[in-house]
Design an enzyme around this catalytic site. Structure first.
Site, PDB file in Angstrom:
ATOM      1  N   ARG A  45       0.958  -0.590 -14.011  1.00 34.40           N
ATOM      2  CA  ARG A  45       2.152   0.082 -13.485  1.00 34.40           C
ATOM      3  C   ARG A  45       3.338  -0.117 -14.431  1.00 34.40           C
ATOM      4  NH1 ARG A  45       4.200   2.846  -8.953  1.00 34.40           N
ATOM      5  NH2 ARG A  45       2.188   2.879  -7.906  1.00 34.40           N
ATOM      6  N   GLU A  47       9.775   0.817  -2.566  1.00 33.40           N
ATOM      7  CA  GLU A  47       9.949   0.155  -3.853  1.00 33.40           C
ATOM      8  C   GLU A  47      10.962   0.806  -4.796  1.00 33.40           C
ATOM      9  OE1 GLU A  47       5.638   0.459  -4.127  1.00 33.40           O
ATOM     10  OE2 GLU A  47       5.656  -1.515  -5.039  1.00 33.40           O
ATOM     11  N   GLU A 106       0.298  -9.377   0.455  1.00 34.48           N
ATOM     12  CA  GLU A 106      -0.704  -8.335   0.210  1.00 34.48           C
ATOM     13  C   GLU A 106      -2.049  -8.964  -0.136  1.00 34.48           C
ATOM     14  OE1 GLU A 106       0.498  -5.270  -2.498  1.00 34.48           O
ATOM     15  OE2 GLU A 106      -1.550  -4.565  -2.781  1.00 34.48           O
TER      16      GLU A 106
END
Ligand SMILES: Cc1cc2nc3c(=O)[nH]c(=O)nc-3n(C[C@H](O)[C@H](O)[C@H](O)COP(=O)(O)OP(=O)(O)OC[C@H]3O[C@@H](n4cnc5c(N)ncnc54)[C@H](O)[C@@H]3O)c2cc1C
Ligand code: FES
Ligand code: FES
Length: 1364
Positions: A915, A1296, A837
């Site tokens: 997160r 995920e 990413e």
């Protein structure tokens, strides 16, 4: 160099120095190859990929550890008198070892355009290929098995795959597809199609691994299905169609026995294949330092990774005496070149024929061979290679030593015989052989009555792993008694060599085999088998404990055998499981999903288990990955120069030697960066190339560009960097806390008043947990090909990246050109998982800079060790918590602080710690919460995104305190978790109200499908009857927020071109990394346009078609890109509407053509942004997520309390994916994610030195789950009737969320450990850090053996590895 010629000169060629070299003759896929310049340093893999352009065979590791490079090598075996077919790792097979062999690669057995081979077709149709990078290797392992055994058993398949890894699928679908070839799951292959296939007409099981369980209609509108593919579609196997072994090679092979010496010469190495034993001995006398190479599984690793050069290699593999197997009165004599596969075959046959008391040692060798490497290695590795390598963790040497095997050594001067005892290995990797000697043979003796023998191997992963401790143990009793006459205990992994515990055994001779002997043996072993607390390999306390535990297993096993021979009472029934040899049960599984409504049109593929669109190409090797792009003319290869220091000033970089090396074109340093050297995906706190300081081992300093990969890599090693060490060196989270080394900002989310709530709570507890990081281990490492266009600063890059736009902008920045000059193209990746990413830009920027500098195409695909070193992984986390709760188990207050190990740059770490905080309560409603997140700045390579993105770390620590609460109250953790679960209307700590949470439905279905109640009762029963093995159970929920937490990323674009023939070219912003995104997007477009999916094509992702794309991440890509695709389709539909109205009976092509002639644009852009998002940390308000995914899983495990190993017995998963777009892909994501989680929580451990040096840089030391790690019984169910109105066609994200469900395995292990601790009178909460590796499990299962091996006092020594 002298001339070695003997025999005739046919096939010989001359080089420029008039020396005569041989021509290497072999076949590839039926075609004859005559290679005039065979380089002894070249592997078969390089030759296939670079010389022959056969790129189907993949490079995953270069060390025989992943199987991606598997091919089949066939040769006429003169000593067996037949052709043998073996799966082989092409990355280790020296090209020169293939003279007169036939190589079959994945391209040789079938193709999409021609005819697929059934092994290719079945894995694809069974959904066993996601990113496809492992697939050719798996296909070839299966193919080689079928060539040897046309109808194998499941156990044969499991054995064949021991050396193959897959990071995507979770393995289940691969086994399922291939079970159709086996005796157990055999399928007619569609032959009986008229009457229905045997698998669908009731005579077989539908879906090879399913347990036959099918589900009926739930109601009229909703049917559940358990079948993801139809075996009736399978082509039958037709062995007559296989490529035959070339007759020419058969006759050449026969000649080889009495052939002549062969010589091949490369740039640096001479390879000689002697024709006879005498020839070999003469050569060894002439070149005492020459290396013998048989399987090359040691020497190949030394040359590649230890940079060792052996100028003369002798290849004795064909010499008759070294391949012979002779039965003598004493035992069996194996020639040193016999392969381990052959060794196993011979011993197995003997064990079947001889009385058991004679074959105790043979059985022990077989037991070691079961866990010795993978089949590809065993097929080539020689018995002599294992002995002479003298590795302290060799698996065979302890057995040979305890058995006192006779070794025959030979030189030109003659033969001598020695016994393998502790004098045979005088030092680390040294043997008693003189330089001129070779090992001729080893004799493995029969055992006698009264002799008992066992072997043990303990490794982190059961399959294909090197030992932590390995052992051979032999006891002989005085006739008719239990008095010890002779005892040999040999250990590997406890010193620099294989050792004998002589002090201990000398004390035990003459003693009765009983409790007193056991006690004395253990006390003595604890003293004798010591290790310095800093010993290489670490795990010192565990290794010491193992020496005792393994002896105890032997002690009990001998008791059992004595009893069987009529002596003694045997073993207490509750102790008996300690003696059991591990047997892997063939897995069974069920996958349940809701079928599409009965009225849905046949060609509407949404909701159907459609195969991944590239699957067939992936199985034939035709799918093109970045490094498969054919070489450009004039292309160069780049190799990185990286820091060897964690924190240092660069004083000088000396490239003079490197620049003078063969093939080198240029070196690239910071001064060569034409634009900005500052880079970074979120904040620019990194350099493209280090300037004056380095801040981690692996920091990229420069690069060498050369004509070939080997030249570039050799020269890169010759670049000399001089450093001045800087302080401090901060490696661990604890170091960072002590030094207050944090990045800003510190994040906090608070709701309610936790401090007040602690006062009011019935109980308060505190605890802590550390969770290790994780390497992505995508099978395809990072790769970039940069092609300068020669005008206006334009450059085209082919990159294996999840983030085309980020790559484009960072490359443009480094080159100092506008983004419009840089095109980034991504066809597909061999896995990403978050690792590509942002960190993929580390490589692509450097390659682009080099290409710009040299004005030539430049390529680099990182070697696995470089990739692991440089690109970071999942963040390790440390959590401290304080929990307030009531007597009932209701949690009322939580204060948790997270620390994550960020490394040397910020990268995406802020979003990751955020997160973690967004998931700190997992699935539980807690009224008063405070969560704080610190980003620790350390001198490690920057950690980055990894499937779950901080969520799996945040939730793992949640479940730790949940478990503590239950344990402290003596309540069942299932009850406490259930009590705290979120329900409709609850809101999260960040004040987001949960709309339609499906947690309760998932929970109830999971309990029911897992038969939780019965299972729990059975476990209690089991545990009361077993002292040394314990079972445990856990049910764990998950809730995962869907959206990028960075608001601006929640957008996507699509571009659709409709051509006048009606074909559709679809492009969108997402990248394909195996997850099936392109397949889902075609499904979406197919429904939206109302045309069959076959009319729609996706070619690639490119910044020149869809700009400003978000990375393919956060599980949101189907939602975002799906909606953008839909938007583009809507636009096109509107434009076509008049033509449909005008011609209602026409077809798609008619309408398209009519629109075209009417001058209507047939190209449309689609766009989508997620509405109503935007969370504000300052006010703790605003919607953080578009919606949530939910799931529950229940797992059962069994631990071996003496070794710490565990077995995954059962897992049931119920996952809410909304209305599935594609159940096959979604179940693939659930299972693949789950298995990646199993790796994270139980297996995978990155090991760093206190100086920040990463030891675990390849599959040899870093273990991801293998085929054998999947739960024996795996049930996956997609929650039915759970449409989600927030995403495309009512679906939900899936990438995920399921990963965290593997925490159920971890907490089941913890549950089992609790049962073991109870046996020692221990109860209540205890700390277990993640991953739950065998050493962690063993150490907390405290008992009499652990007490004898107390750990060294922390602070009194420098450990080999630290918990970062
Ligand atoms: C992926 C992988 C997994 C592995 N797993 C295991 C494992 O589980 N357990 C384990 O114990 N090992 C393991 N190994 C190590 C290795 O496979 C074995 O040691 C193997 O037996 C070596 O045999 P070879 O023929 O490949 O050796 P080579 O690499 O060909 O040679 C090894 C050494 O032996 C010398 N040699 C070979 N034959 C003779 C001879 N006749 N006389 C004198 N010297 C000789 C060579 O000169 C060289 O120094 C693994 C290796 C790999 C790459
Ligand atoms: S590339 Fe050969 S085994 Fe991994
Ligand atoms: S499909 Fe196996 S590694 Fe991706």
């Amino acid at each position: 160099m002298s001339d070695f010629t003997n025999g005739n000169s046919k096939g010989l060629i001359m080089d420029h120095s008039d020396t005569v070299w041989d021509e290497l003759i072999f076949f590839v896929n039926g075609k004859k190859i005559s290679e005039k310049h065979a380089d002894p340093e070249m592997t078969l893999l390089t030759y296939l990929r670079r010389k022959l352009g056969l790129t189907g065979t993949k490079l995953g590791c270069s060390e025989g550890g992943c199987g991606a490079c598997t091919v089949m090598v066939s040769r006429y075996h003169p000593h067996l008198g037949r052709v043998v077919h073996h799966s082989v790792n092409a990355c280790l097979a020296p090209l020169c070892s293939l003279h007169h062999c036939a190589v079959t690669t994945v391209e040789g057995i079938g193709s999409v355009a021609g005819k697929l081979h059934p092994v290719q077709e079945r894995i694809a149709k069974a959904h066993g290929s996601q990113c496809g990078f492992c697939t050719p290797g798996i296909v070839m392992s299966m193919y080689a098995l079928l060539r040897n055994k046309p109808t194998p058993r499941m156990t044969d398949i499991e054995e064949a795959f021991q050396g193959n890894l897959c990071r995507c699928t979770g393995y289940r679908p691969i086994l399922e597809g291939y079970k159709s070839f086996t005796k157990e799951g055999g399928c007619c292959g569609g032959k009986s199609k008229e009457n229905g296939c045997c698998m669908t007409n009731g005579s077989g099981t539908n879906g090879a691994l399913t347990n036959g369980h099918t589900e009926d209609h739930v109601n009229d509108n909703s049917t559940l299905s358990t079948s993801l593919f139809d075996p009736a579609d399978f082509m039958p196997v037709d062995p007559t169609q296989e490529i035959i072994f070339p007759p020419e090679l058969m006759s050449l092979g026969k000649l080889q026995v009495s052939g002549r010496q062969l010589r091949f010469r490369g740039e640096r190495v001479l390879w000689v294949q002697p024709a006879s034993l005498q020839g070999l001995l003469d050569l060894k006398a002439q070149y005492p330092n020459a290396k013998l190479v048989v399987g090359n599984t040691e020497v190949g690793i030394e040359m590649k990774f230890k940079n060792l050069l052996y100028p003369v290699i002798l290849a004795p593999a064909y010499i008759a005496e070294l391949n012979s197997v002779q039965h003598t009165k004493e035992g069996i004599v194996f020639g040193a070149c016999c392969s381990l596969t052959q060794l196993g075959e011979v011993l197995r046959e003997e064990v079947g024929q001889r009385p058991p008391h004679q074959t105790e040692i043979f059985q022990a060798v077989l037991e070691q061979l079961r866990w010795f490497a993978g089949l590809q290695i065993r097929n080539v590795a020689a018995i002599g290679g294992n002995i002479v390598t003298a590795s302290p963790i060799s698996d065979l040497n302890p057995v040979f030593m305890a058995a006192s095997c006779k070794l025959t050594l030979m030189s030109r001067g003659g033969k001598r015989e020695v016994r393998m005892d502790d004098t045979f290995f005088p030092g680390y990797r040294k043997t008693a052989l003189s330089p001129e000697e070779i090992l001729l043979s080893v004799e493995i003796p029969y055992t006698r009555k009264g002799q008992y023998f066992s072997a043990f191997k303990q490794s982190p992963r059961r399959e294909d792993d090197i030992s932590i401790v390995t052992s051979g143990m032999s006891v002989t009793f005085v006739d008719g008694t239990t008095v010890v006459k002779d005892l040999q205990l040999s250990y590997g992994g406890m010193a620099a060599t294989t050792v004998l515990a002589k002090n201990t055994t000398s004390k035990l001779v003459g003693r009765q085999w009983g409790e007193e002997l056991l006690q004395d043996a253990c006390s003595s072993l604890a003293e004798e088998m010591t290790l310095h607390p800093s010993a290489p390999g670490g795990m010192v306390t565990y290794r010491r404990t193992l020496t005792l535990s393994l002896f105890y297993k032997f002690y009990l096993t001998v008791h059992q055998k004595l009893a069987a021979d009529g002596m003694g009472k045997g073993v207490r029934p509750d102790f008996a499981s300690a003696t059991e040899i591990y047997h892997h049960a063939t897995p069974t599984s069920v996958q349940v999903y809701q079928e599409v409504p009965s009225g849905q049109k046949e060609d509407d593929v949404v909701g159907r288990p459609m195969m991944h669109l590239s699957a067939l190409k992936q199985t034939t090797g035709e799918a093109v990955y970045c490094d498969d792009i054919p070489l450009y003319e004039n292309e160069l290869y780049l190799a990185l120069v990286t820091s060897t220091k964690a924190h240092a000033r660069i004083l000088a970089v000396d490239v003079s030697e490197a620049e003078g090396m063969p093939g080198v074109v240029s070196c690239v340093l910071a001064k060569d960066v034409p634009g900005s050297n500052q880079t970074g995906p979120a904040v620019c706190d990194e350099t493209v190339l280090a300037e004056d300081t380095v801040t981690c081992v692996g920091h990229i300093i420069g690069a060498v560009v050369a004509d070939t990969q080997v030249h570039a890599q050799r020269a890169a090693k010759a670049v000399k960097v001089t450093y001045e060490d800087l302080q401090p060196v901060i490696v661990t989270i604890q170091d960072a806390i002590a030094n207050k080394s944090f990045y800003e900002p510190v994040r906090t989310i608070q709701r309610g008043d936790p401090d007040q709530a602690f006062i009011q709570a019935d109980h308060v507890l505190e605890g802590e947990m550390h969770m290790g990081g994780q390497e992505h281990f995508y099978l395809e490492t990072n790769c970039t090909v940069a092609v300068p266009k020669g005008e206006d600063g334009e450059m085209e890059l082919f990159v294996s990246t999840q983030a085309a736009t980020k790559t484009q902008s960072l490359v443009a920045k480094a080159l100092g050109v506008p983004s419009s000059r840089v095109v980034v193209r991504v066809k597909r990746m061999g896995g990403g998982f978050g690792g590509k990413e942002s960190r993929s830009t580390l490589l692509s920027t450097v390659v682009a800079v080099a290409a710009q500098k040299l004005k030539r195409p430049v390529r680099c695909m990182l070697d696995r060790d470089e990739d692991m070193l440089v690109t970071g992984g999942r963040h390790p986390f440390y959590g401290r918590y304080k929990v307030g709760y009531m007597k009932t188990g209701k949690v009322v207050a939580l204060d948790v602080t997270y620390y994550n190990n960020v490394g040397n740059s910020r990268d995406l770490s802020l979003s990751i710690i955020e997160r973690a905080l967004f998931h700190m309560e997992n699935s539980y409603h807690i009224a008063n919460v405070r969560g704080t997140g610190y980003m620790c700045k350390t001198h490690l390579p920057s950690n980055t995104a990894f499937r779950g993105f901080g969520g799996p770390q945040g939730m793992m620590i949640t479940e730790s305190w949940m478990e503590d609460v239950a344990m402290s109250l003596g309540l069942s953790s299932e009850q406490v978790r259930r009590l705290n679960l979120y329900t409709q209307g609850d809101s999260t700590p960040y004040n987001q109200v949960l709309e339609h949470p499906t947690l309760e439905s998932c929970w109830e279905e999971c309990l029911q499908r897992a038969q939780y109640g019965q299972r729990r009762a059975a476990i209690q029963d089991y545990n009361s009857q077993h002292r040394w093995t314990k079972r445990g159970l856990a049910i764990i929920p998950t809730k995962f927020g869907i959206s990028f937490t960075a608001l601006f990323l929640n957008q996507a674009g699509a571009l659709i071109h409709v051509y006048t023939d009606g074909s559709v070219l679809l492009t969108h912003g997402g990248t394909e990394m195996g997850q099936g995104l392109h397949t889902k997007m075609v499904q979406v477009a197919s429904r939206a346009l109302g045309i069959p999916s076959s009319k729609i094509h996706i070619s690639e992702t490119s910044t020149s078609t869809v700009p400003n794309t978000s990375p393919t991440a956060a599980s949101a890509s189907s939602d975002l890109n799906g909606a953008a695709v839909h938007n583009a389709c809507d636009i096109l539909n509107k434009r076509l509407e008049p033509y449909k109205t005008k011609n209602p009976t026409g077809c798609w092509e008619d309408w398209v053509r009519a629109a075209y002639f009417d001058r209507v644009s047939l190209s449309a852009n689609g766009f989508y942004k997620t509405p109503d998002l935007g969370y504000d940390f300052a006010t703790n308000s605003g919607r953080a997520f578009n919606y949530f995914c939910y799931g529950v899983s229940c797992s059962e495990v069994e631990i071996d309390c003496l070794t710490g190993s565990h077995k995954n017995l059962h897992t049931t998963i119920v996952m809410d994916v909304g209305t599935s777009l594609n159940p096959a892909l979604d179940i693939g994501q659930v299972e693949g994610g789950f298995m990646q989680g199993v790796g994270l929580y139980t297996l995978e451990e990155l090991r760093y030195s206190p100086q920040g040096y990463l030891f675990t840089r390849g599959p040899g030391m870093y273990k991801i789950p293998a085929f054998g790690d999947i739960p024996t019984d795996l049930n996956v169910s997609l929650l039915r009737d759970a449409p989600n109105n927030k995403a495309i066609f009512s679906s939900k994200a899936v990438g995920e969320p399921p990963l965290f469900l593997a925490a159920s395995v971890f907490y089941a292990i913890k549950d089992a450990i609790s049962a073991a601790r109870a046996e020692s009178g221990l109860s209540g909460p205890f700390r277990l850090d993640s991953p739950a590796t065998p050493d962690r499990i063993r150490i907390v299962c405290e008992d009499r053996f652990t007490k004898l091996c107390p750990p060294a006092q922390p602070g009194t020594f420098i450990p080999w590895a630290v918990q970062v």
